[in-house]
Every structure is written in structure tokens, then in C-alpha cells.
Design a protein around this motif. Structure first.
Motif, PDB file in Angstrom:
ATOM      1  N   PHE A 152       0.813  -1.229   0.000  1.00  0.00           N
ATOM      2  CA  PHE A 152       0.000   0.000   0.000  1.00  0.00           C
ATOM      3  C   PHE A 152       0.840   1.270   0.000  1.00  0.00           C
ATOM      4  N   VAL A 153       2.140   1.128   0.206  1.00  0.00           N
ATOM      5  CA  VAL A 153       2.999   2.304   0.405  1.00  0.00           C
ATOM      6  C   VAL A 153       3.020   3.209  -0.816  1.00  0.00           C
ATOM      7  N   ARG A 154       3.383   2.669  -1.959  1.00  0.00           N
ATOM      8  CA  ARG A 154       3.470   3.493  -3.166  1.00  0.00           C
ATOM      9  C   ARG A 154       2.114   4.091  -3.561  1.00  0.00           C
ATOM     10  N   PRO A 155       1.023   3.291  -3.561  1.00  0.00           N
ATOM     11  CA  PRO A 155      -0.279   3.886  -3.887  1.00  0.00           C
ATOM     12  C   PRO A 155      -0.690   5.016  -2.946  1.00  0.00           C
ATOM     13  N   MET A 156      -0.297   4.932  -1.673  1.00  0.00           N
ATOM     14  CA  MET A 156      -0.612   6.025  -0.744  1.00  0.00           C
ATOM     15  C   MET A 156       0.176   7.282  -1.090  1.00  0.00           C
ATOM     16  N   ILE A 157       1.462   7.111  -1.313  1.00  0.00           N
ATOM     17  CA  ILE A 157       2.314   8.257  -1.622  1.00  0.00           C
ATOM     18  C   ILE A 157       1.897   8.902  -2.944  1.00  0.00           C
ATOM     19  N   GLU A 158       1.502   8.070  -3.900  1.00  0.00           N
ATOM     20  CA  GLU A 158       1.083   8.582  -5.210  1.00  0.00           C
ATOM     21  C   GLU A 158      -0.364   9.063  -5.226  1.00  0.00           C
ATOM     22  N   LYS A 159      -1.007   9.053  -4.054  1.00  0.00           N
ATOM     23  CA  LYS A 159      -2.391   9.525  -3.889  1.00  0.00           C
ATOM     24  C   LYS A 159      -3.399   8.725  -4.715  1.00  0.00           C
ATOM     25  N   LYS A 160      -3.106   7.438  -4.902  1.00  0.00           N
ATOM     26  CA  LYS A 160      -4.065   6.557  -5.566  1.00  0.00           C
ATOM     27  C   LYS A 160      -5.080   6.013  -4.575  1.00  0.00           C
ATOM     28  N   ILE A 161      -4.648   5.840  -3.320  1.00  0.00           N
ATOM     29  CA  ILE A 161      -5.558   5.340  -2.286  1.00  0.00           C
ATOM     30  C   ILE A 161      -5.484   6.259  -1.069  1.00  0.00           C
ATOM     31  N   PHE A 162      -6.609   6.381  -0.365  1.00  0.00           N
ATOM     32  CA  PHE A 162      -6.607   7.152   0.885  1.00  0.00           C
ATOM     33  C   PHE A 162      -6.536   6.244   2.094  1.00  0.00           C
ATOM     34  N   PHE A 163      -6.709   4.931   1.860  1.00  0.00           N
ATOM     35  CA  PHE A 163      -6.769   3.968   2.958  1.00  0.00           C
ATOM     36  C   PHE A 163      -6.173   2.646   2.496  1.00  0.00           C
ATOM     37  N   GLY A 164      -5.370   2.032   3.353  1.00  0.00           N
ATOM     38  CA  GLY A 164      -4.869   0.689   3.095  1.00  0.00           C
ATOM     39  C   GLY A 164      -5.085  -0.143   4.343  1.00  0.00           C
ATOM     40  N   GLY A 165      -5.660  -1.353   4.189  1.00  0.00           N
ATOM     41  CA  GLY A 165      -5.968  -2.157   5.366  1.00  0.00           C
ATOM     42  C   GLY A 165      -5.782  -3.641   5.153  1.00  0.00           C
ATOM     43  N   GLU A 166      -5.384  -4.327   6.225  1.00  0.00           N
ATOM     44  CA  GLU A 166      -5.211  -5.773   6.223  1.00  0.00           C
ATOM     45  C   GLU A 166      -6.220  -6.424   7.165  1.00  0.00           C
ATOM     46  N   GLU A 167      -6.621  -7.640   6.850  1.00  0.00           N
ATOM     47  CA  GLU A 167      -7.596  -8.349   7.679  1.00  0.00           C
ATOM     48  C   GLU A 167      -7.085  -8.604   9.084  1.00  0.00           C
ATOM     49  N   SER A 168      -5.777  -8.537   9.271  1.00  0.00           N
ATOM     50  CA  SER A 168      -5.176  -8.808  10.574  1.00  0.00           C
ATOM     51  C   SER A 168      -5.159  -7.581  11.474  1.00  0.00           C
TER      52      SER A 168
END
Length: 533
Positions: free
Chosen positions: A367-383
Motif C-alpha cells: 500500500f505504500v506506493r499507492p498512498m504516496i502517489e495519492k491513488k488510495i486514501f486507505f490501506g488495510g489488512e484483515e489482521s
């Protein structure tokens, strides 16, 4: 895996780890390098092991830190931030790392106090061009140690970096550590390369940029914050004081044995804030607070306890958080990142909010690159690990942040008048109620290797729980291998993957029909695993 008789019970004295022997083993025991399990291995989040088993000893930390120093020499020109959690081995490994970093003339910002993983990520992001080390095995048992490297983007290093570090560290180990540069500890602390740093103040004061702290304070809601003896204990107390919150903080005194914990489902002490057994203490206090939450030892995970539902299933809270943020922040045009073993409820919530979903393998690094590139506002894992952007759409933490996820639960209650458990119930009325479960079972090194390298051809059946199999996946949306396999039918799915941090494998399954359908999916998934072994 059957439920242990100690599950949910206060840890008895006889299972507490002998800390003196644990530390002695760290320094005195030499790893048997003929055994694969005693070599350095970066899983989904760094190298982990135990000094008792010869898999996390001083030799490992000398080799890994030297490898990190060499890796960053031509790649990172600025300082390195280092933090540690409250596992006993973390303190010893932290000292070893400082000795090697100073000898390699790496400029380091450090503290001898405990520092959560998301705080290191946040520090890297607010000091461009830096990187970091976090000494932590996350929620693992007290006898374990862990060591991970975060790159200049603030998140867990990608496979290119971790493979290089892993290979070089093992080369250093096999060469008898002759390439390791090292200073005596006191000399390292006096060197010009190590600088003490206040991690607490900038992180705590910056929280208002990502959470509506004023709304929480104004609401006057009562909060229970269980630090679970972890690295964020000082942070919760500082947050309470700085923002004037009605918050009671529990288990905020270090205890290397974690004797205050309730045992997990397998009878082990494990600071897993997503486990109802490990969290039994806080769950028992739920009616005393409007909202309560706990975190694992390095505070990158969250466990949300509500009056209405008790401890929320992590998938349920992820869906709630995404829906709430979509409706209470200006993130229009941004997507959401989820791991391929997370609930389909997230897909339904995102579709309703016109949000694109990016499905990835397990591991927050995706999720790191998509967050920095403003593709996603949220990244989450089931854990129970997630992070999201600041209110101004800038990055806050590109590693999992259990603190902001916990405080978000308080903001949700303060702003909507309903707790996250009630919020999820409203979502099910709109989208249906998927039934989800995860099974963990023991697996040795060879068995984990088999599961990691599965291919679609290993699945001989064409039917799953009475329905035609529509997809067999070994790669995620981004093309990356998932380190296992996912099988999908019209109304259900399961995924099999080995743990990157413990000697277990995991079967994730979800049904869109009912509990009995889920049981059938799990049964057939288990039969497939048995046939492979």
C-alpha cells in the motif's frame, strides 16, 4: 487448531518466560547455520525468531544491521530513525544495532524509550530522505524478537531491498561476522553519529491533522485505552494530556513477561489485539466506557471494543472506517487498498461510495506506493492493520498505525452518535452479512515452503462447496505473487498461505450464504491442504 484450555484466561505463572535465560541466550547462543530456520529470513515484515531457538541472537542482529548499513550507503544520504518495542529481546537488539550503526558512521536519531512502528514511519515521512529500523516482532509471544527495515518512503521495505539485506546478512553470518563493524555500546552513545530524539511530541501534536481530536474532546465520551504493555504506552498518556481527553489508560507499565495478559486461543501469551481471547481483559471492562481499544506491542495494529458488540472483527471495522472516511473526508477520486484475504464487505462499501478497490497480497508494503502517489486514501489488512491519509490528503504513516485507527473509532462515535459496532450493523442491513473466518494450524518450514509455492494446477477439483470454481488466483491485482493461493466461487472463497512470522499456515474463508456454507468451504480447503502434505 483446537481451543486450548487456557484460552481467554489470565496467564499462569508457570508459562511465563524466564527473561534472564532469554537474554543470556541472545548473547551466548550461536545459531546453527546448517539449519535453514536459523538463517536470516525477512517475511511479510522483517526477520523474527527467538534466542532460545537460535533464530534471533546477537549474531543475527550484528549481521542484519551491518547489511542495512551497507545497503543504505549509496542509497540513503540522510539520517536513520530507530525505535524498539517492549519485548525483552528488543532492548538487547536495539543496543547491538546502535553499536553497528555508529561504527559504520550512520547518522542515527534514537531514544532509549519505547517507540511505536507508526511513529518511526511518521518521522521518516516528515524528514525527507531518511529511513528507519524498528526492533519488534509485533504481537508475537514474549520470547520472540524482530527486526525490520523501513525505507525512505516510510513503509516496510520492498522485496528488492529485503532480499538484498537478507542475502547479505546471511553471507556475513557464514563468513563468521568478519565484515561487521562495531563499537562498544557506551562509545557508540558518545559518538557524533548518534543523536537522542523526541519522537513523542511531533507525533502527538500532529494527530490533529489526521483525526478530529477537537470533536472527540468536545463530545466528552469516555475511552478505555489498553496499551497491552506495548511501545505506545507513553503516547496514550501524552495524547490524553495534550488533548484533554476523557481517557483511562491500562497496562502502561513495561513487563517483559507480559504476565497481565490473557492467553490466546492456543494457550500462548500473544499480544494480539484482534483476538477475543488475548483481549479478554479489556472486553470484560467494555461497559465502563463509551468506546475502548487496544494495540499490539509495536502499536501497528488495533482492536476496537464497543458496548454494542464487544471486540469487533477486524474486517468489520475496516469496512466501517472506509465508509466513514469516504463520507467525512474529501477523498473523492482516491481508491482503497485491501489484501486479497480481507472481507468482500469492503468491496460492497467501496462500490456504494464509487471507490476503486486495489487488491494486493498480504503485507502492508503493497500500500505504500499507492498512498504516496495519492491513488488510495486507505490501506488495510484483515489482521487489524491499517492507515489512512491526513485530512489535507497528505501521507501520515505508510506503515500500519494502530493509534490513529483506535482514535478514529472515538471520532466515529463522537461525530455520528453510534459506535463502530452499531455502524457495521447498519452496513449489513444495506449490503448483507458475509460470514468470515480464519483458521491457523501448525506448519514446519518445509510445509510452509510447499504452501508458498502453490500453483492453480495443484487444485484438482472444479467445485467449491457445491458451486463451480470461477477463479484460482496465485497473483493479486498488481501482478505480485500472493505466496499462496485463493479459490473463488459465486458465493464464497478461501485462501491458503503460510505465515511469514510464525510456524503456522492460515486458511481464510468467506461465505455470502450462511455459516454452514462457510464450514463446507473450510472443510474442503483443509482437505486440499492435507493432500498437499
Amino acid at each position: 487448531m483446537p481451543l486450548n484450555e487456557l484460552a481467554g484466561k489470565k496467564a499462569p505463572e508457570e508459562i511465563l518466560v524466564n527473561i534472564e535465560e532469554l537474554i543470556d541466550s541472545y548473547y551466548s547462543k550461536k545459531p546453527d547455520l546448517s539449519k535453514q530456520e536459523n538463517l536470516v529470513s525477512f517475511g511479510t515484515s522483517g526477520h523474527r525468531g527467538s534466542s532460545f531457538k537460535g533464530s534471533f541472537n546477537e549474531d543475527h542482529i550484528l549481521a542484519i544491521t551491518q547489511a542495512v548499513a551497507e545497503y543504505r550507503k549509496e542509497r540513503v544520504k540522510k539520517a536513520l530513525f530507530i525505535g524498539m518495542d517492549t519485548h525483552a529481546l528488543s532492548t538487547s537488539a536495539h543496543k547491538t544495532a546502535l553499536e553497528v550503526l555508529a561504527a559504520n558512521e550512520v547518522s542515527v536519531y534514537y531514544t532509549l524509550k519505547y517507540t511505536p512502528t507508526p511513529v518511526i514511519s511518521n518521522a521518516i515521512l516528515t524528514h525527507e530522505g531518511t529511513d528507519g529500523i524498528v526492533v519488534t516482532p509485533s504481537h508475537n509471544p514474549p520470547e520472540d524478537g524482530g527486526f525490520k527495515y523501513n525505507s525512505s518512503n516510510g513503509g516496510p521495505a520492498d522485496e528488492t531491498a529485503t532480499s538484498w539485506i537478507e542475502n547479505r546478512a546471511n553471507e556475513i553470518l557464514k563468513n563468521g561476522l568478519k565484515d561487521v563493524k562495531r563499537l562498544p555500546y557506551e562509545e557508540a552513545l558518545r559518538s557524533k553519529y548518534l543523536t537522542e530524539y523526541d519522537f513523542v511530541t511531533p507525533y502527538v501534536e500532529g494527530l490533529k491533522e489526521v483525526i478530529d481530536m477537537q470533536a472527540i474532546k468536545a463530545s466528552g465520551i469516555s475511552m478505555g485505552a489498553d496499551a497491552l504493555g506495548g511501545s505506545g504506552m507513553d503516547y496514550y498518556n501524552a495524547i490524553k494530556k495534550f488533548y484533554g481527553l476523557n481517557m483511562t489508560v491500562f497496562n502502561d507499565t513495561p513487563d517483559f513477561t507480559f504476565s497481565f495478559m490473557h492467553c490466546d486461543k492456543d494457550g500462548k501469551i500473544r499480544m494480539d489485539c484482534s483476538s477475543p481471547y488475548a483481549m479478554a481483559g479489556l472486553i470484560g471492562l467494555k461497559d465502563r466506557f463509551d468506546i475502548a481499544f487496544g494495540n499490539d506491542t509495536d502499536f501497528d495494529r488495533h482492536g476496537i471494543v464497543t458496548k454494542s458488540k464487544g471486540l469487533l472483527n477486524p474486517n468489520h471495522y475496516l469496512a466501517v472506517a472506509i465508509d466513514y472516511l469516504a463520507k467525512h473526508r474529501d477523498f473523492k477520486g482516491f481508491g482503497v487498498g485491501k489484501t486479497l484475504v480481507s472481507s468482500s464487505m469492503i468491496d460492497r462499501v467501496c462500490a456504494d461510495n464509487d471507490i476503486q478497490v486495489y487488491e494486493t497480497p498480504v503485507g502492508f508494503k503493497w500500500f505504500v506506493r499507492p498512498m504516496i502517489e495519492k491513488k488510495i486514501f486507505f490501506g488495510g489488512e484483515e489482521s487489524a492493520g491499517a492507515s489512512f491519509l491526513r485530512r489535507d490528503k497528505d501521507v501520515w504513516s505508510t506503515d500500519k498505525d494502530g493509534i490513529i485507527m483506535s482514535l478514529l473509532s472515538a471520532e466515529i462515535l463522537a461525530k455520528t452518535g453510534i459506535d463502530p459496532g452499531q455502524y457495521y450493523e447498519n452496513l449489513t442491513k444495506k449490503f448483507g452479512t458475509p460470514v468470515y473466518a480464519r483458521i491457523d494450524a501448525p506448519a514446519d518450514f518445509e510445509q510452509k515452503k510447499i504452501l508458498k509455492n502453490l500453483s492453480p494446477s495443484d487444485i484438482k477439483t472444479t467445485v467449491l462447496a457445491g458451486e463451480k470454481i470461477e477463479k484460482i488466483l496465485t497473483s493479486a491485482d498488481n501482478g505480485a505473487k500472493i505466496g499462496g493461493l485463493k479459490v473463488v466461487s459465486k458465493n464464497g472463497w478461501f485462501a491458503i498461505r503460510p505465515s511469514g512470522t510464525e510456524d503456522v499456515y492460515k486458511i481464510y474463508a468467506e461465505s455470502f450464504i450462511d455459516e454452514s456454507h462457510l464450514k463446507e468451504i473450510q472443510k474442503e480447503a483443509q482437505e486440499i491442504v492435507n493432500s498437499l502434505f
